[in-house]
Motif scaffolding. Structure first.
Motif, PDB file in Angstrom:
ATOM      1  N   LEU A 271       0.826  -1.210   0.000  1.00 31.10           N
ATOM      2  CA  LEU A 271       0.000   0.000   0.000  1.00 31.10           C
ATOM      3  C   LEU A 271       0.856   1.254   0.000  1.00 31.10           C
ATOM      4  N   LEU A 272       1.898   1.278   0.831  1.00 31.89           N
ATOM      5  CA  LEU A 272       2.745   2.469   0.929  1.00 31.89           C
ATOM      6  C   LEU A 272       3.495   2.729  -0.372  1.00 31.89           C
ATOM      7  N   PHE A 273       4.019   1.684  -0.984  1.00 29.05           N
ATOM      8  CA  PHE A 273       4.747   1.849  -2.247  1.00 29.05           C
ATOM      9  C   PHE A 273       3.812   2.329  -3.354  1.00 29.05           C
ATOM     10  N   MET A 274       2.605   1.751  -3.402  1.00 36.83           N
ATOM     11  CA  MET A 274       1.648   2.148  -4.436  1.00 36.83           C
ATOM     12  C   MET A 274       1.184   3.591  -4.233  1.00 36.83           C
ATOM     13  N   LYS A 275       1.020   3.986  -2.986  1.00 39.97           N
ATOM     14  CA  LYS A 275       0.583   5.350  -2.704  1.00 39.97           C
ATOM     15  C   LYS A 275       1.611   6.372  -3.180  1.00 39.97           C
ATOM     16  N   THR A 322       0.990  10.042  -1.560  1.00 39.22           N
ATOM     17  CA  THR A 322       1.589  10.396  -0.280  1.00 39.22           C
ATOM     18  C   THR A 322       2.977   9.775  -0.189  1.00 39.22           C
ATOM     19  N   CYS A 323       3.896  10.499   0.438  1.00 36.83           N
ATOM     20  CA  CYS A 323       5.274  10.018   0.580  1.00 36.83           C
ATOM     21  C   CYS A 323       5.437   9.160   1.825  1.00 36.83           C
ATOM     22  N   HIS A 324       6.300   8.149   1.724  1.00 39.10           N
ATOM     23  CA  HIS A 324       6.561   7.273   2.867  1.00 39.10           C
ATOM     24  C   HIS A 324       8.042   6.929   3.011  1.00 39.10           C
ATOM     25  N   TYR A 325       8.724   6.646   1.891  1.00 39.79           N
ATOM     26  CA  TYR A 325      10.135   6.254   1.960  1.00 39.79           C
ATOM     27  C   TYR A 325      10.931   6.981   0.887  1.00 39.79           C
ATOM     28  N   ARG A 326      11.968   7.672   1.304  1.00 38.08           N
ATOM     29  CA  ARG A 326      12.766   8.473   0.375  1.00 38.08           C
ATOM     30  C   ARG A 326      13.567   7.621  -0.603  1.00 38.08           C
ATOM     31  N   ASP A 327      13.889   6.374  -0.206  1.00 41.76           N
ATOM     32  CA  ASP A 327      14.763   5.548  -1.027  1.00 41.76           C
ATOM     33  C   ASP A 327      14.014   4.611  -1.963  1.00 41.76           C
ATOM     34  N   ASP A 336      12.124  14.144   2.237  1.00 40.71           N
ATOM     35  CA  ASP A 336      11.965  14.388   3.673  1.00 40.71           C
ATOM     36  C   ASP A 336      11.471  13.157   4.424  1.00 40.71           C
ATOM     37  N   SER A 337      11.185  12.068   3.695  1.00 38.93           N
ATOM     38  CA  SER A 337      10.703  10.836   4.321  1.00 38.93           C
ATOM     39  C   SER A 337      11.884   9.963   4.733  1.00 38.93           C
ATOM     40  N   PRO A 338      11.689   9.044   5.669  1.00 42.31           N
ATOM     41  CA  PRO A 338      12.791   8.167   6.088  1.00 42.31           C
ATOM     42  C   PRO A 338      13.108   7.127   5.014  1.00 42.31           C
ATOM     43  N   SER A 339      14.242   6.470   5.140  1.00 40.32           N
ATOM     44  CA  SER A 339      14.591   5.352   4.266  1.00 40.32           C
ATOM     45  C   SER A 339      14.065   4.063   4.879  1.00 40.32           C
ATOM     46  N   HIS A 344      20.519   3.505   2.117  1.00 38.14           N
ATOM     47  CA  HIS A 344      20.173   3.742   0.729  1.00 38.14           C
ATOM     48  C   HIS A 344      19.904   5.235   0.488  1.00 38.14           C
ATOM     49  N   ALA A 345      20.357   5.704  -0.653  1.00 37.29           N
ATOM     50  CA  ALA A 345      20.186   7.105  -1.010  1.00 37.29           C
ATOM     51  C   ALA A 345      18.758   7.399  -1.458  1.00 37.29           C
ATOM     52  N   SER A 346      18.425   8.676  -1.556  1.00 41.65           N
ATOM     53  CA  SER A 346      17.096   9.082  -2.006  1.00 41.65           C
ATOM     54  C   SER A 346      16.893   8.654  -3.469  1.00 41.65           C
ATOM     55  N   PHE A 347      15.666   8.251  -3.799  1.00 40.03           N
ATOM     56  CA  PHE A 347      15.338   7.861  -5.171  1.00 40.03           C
ATOM     57  C   PHE A 347      15.488   9.048  -6.113  1.00 40.03           C
TER      58      PHE A 347
END
Length: 348
Positions: A271-275, A322-327, A336-339, A344-347
């Motif tokens: 769900l988080l990745f799809m969002k 919505t953002c959840h993971y920067r990487d 501004d989201s956590p990894s 791992h670096a930001s996408f």
């Protein structure tokens, strides 16, 4: 295996139930088969909401619900659904905690039953998991007689796993197309008889790949695995490993046919990745809720649900980003989201 015994005892009655349904909804002799329990129902609802937001035809979807809650949700979204209480009543209602656990294995066997039933009644089948989203109608590819895929009996999305249990095909069992013929009928019946292997190995894929190898070798079953380089059918392997391709999808430089959020440990992360990839169209108030919880128990609300109007309460025309993971890949920068993966670096 008692599950298989129950299935064979009730098979004649189920086929009688399905015949008029399939005849009514088939599109070019094809049925899109999906299975779901209540624990995964949010993913089903998102698939429906997204398809409707893009004006894509899902009138030939037949959902095999494994509980009454999922049956109600599907019908209230205008999706044709069937609940076989005799076989599915004791199936788990909650989602799998992780890939390969016992709940996962039981739901995999439900998929085998559903596809075999529909194919045995004379139909081509597109099977897909509920964590698939459409950008375009995949049947346009599978129905194209000029396409290279038209020469094959079964066409699978490539999984990406190359461990011993997945070779030589590495077929992903969450998205595949089956043409109706003698070879596919034999293959699917053989897979049905391998139900005990699915339960013991807790893997639908390993059992299916073994049967594919046998059927191809002995009877000439023509199997096509869509290559990883094909930009039309990406999945979790691409999401986690092909940063450049995912950026092109996010920027709409590549418009795939479908995307399958496989290679992801659990429903929460799916769900988080799809969002954050702009693939989510289900309003938060409808996530993990029954029809009664969404609409209330009033007569007018239930009447609307019966008429397939739940999408008006639950579906967003535009993706809810919505953002959840920067990487991890995202439609918009999520710096501004956590990894989720340490170091791992930001996408973006």
């Amino acid at each position: 295996m008692r599950v298989l015994e129950r299935f064979f005892a009730s098979r004649k009655a189920i086929r009688a139930d399905l015949k008029p349904i399939l005849a009514r909804i088939a599109r070019k002799n094809t049925i899109i088969v999906m299975t779901v329990n209540f624990g995964q129902s949010a993913l089903l609802m998102n698939f429906v909401c997204r398809a409707k937001s893009r004006g894509l035809d899902i009138s030939n979807v037949l959902l095999f619900a494994t509980d009454e809650e999922s049956l109600g949700l599907a019908k209230s979204l205008g999706v044709e659904a069937y609940y076989d209480k005799e076989n599915f009543e004791k199936f788990p209602k909650n989602e799998a905690h992780a890939y390969g656990d016992l709940i996962f294995a039981k739901m995999m066997f439900a998929k085998v039953i559903s596809v075999q039933l529909v194919n045995s009644l004379g139909y081509d089948v597109l099977f897909q998991d509920v964590d698939v989203v459409w950008y375009r109608d995949p049947l346009a590819v599978f129905h194209d007689n000029s396409h290279a895929f038209s020469k094959f009996d079964m066409i699978f999305q490539y999984d990406g796993a190359r461990s011993l249990g997945f070779v030589p095909y590495s077929a992903n069992t969450g998205f595949y197309y089956v043409r109706y013929n003698d070879n596919t009928q034999y293959m699917l019946v053989s897979l049905l008889y391998k139900g005990e292997i699915i339960m013991r190995s807790k893997s639908h894929q390993q059992a299916l790949i073994a049967v594919l190898v046998e059927s191809a070798s002995l009877f000439g079953l023509r199997v096509k695995i869509i290559p990883l380089e094909d930009t039309g059918f990406p999945g979790g392997w691409h999401y986690h490993r092909k940063k450049d391709q995912m950026k092109e999808i996010a920027q709409e430089k590549i418009i795939p046919t479908i995307f399958h959020m496989s290679w992801t440990e659990n429903k929460k992360n799916k769900l988080l990745f799809m969002k954050q990839m702009g693939m989510w169209h289900l309003q938060e108030q409808c996530v993990d809720k029954t029809v009664e919880q969404i609409l209330g128990a009033t007569t007018s609300a239930n009447k609307s649900a019966d008429q397939g109007q739940l999408d008006g309460f639950c579906c967003s025309k535009e993706p809810i980003i919505t953002c959840h993971y920067r990487d991890k890949p995202s439609k918009i920068p999520c710096k501004d989201s956590p990894s989720i993966d340490k170091g791992h670096a930001s996408f973006w």
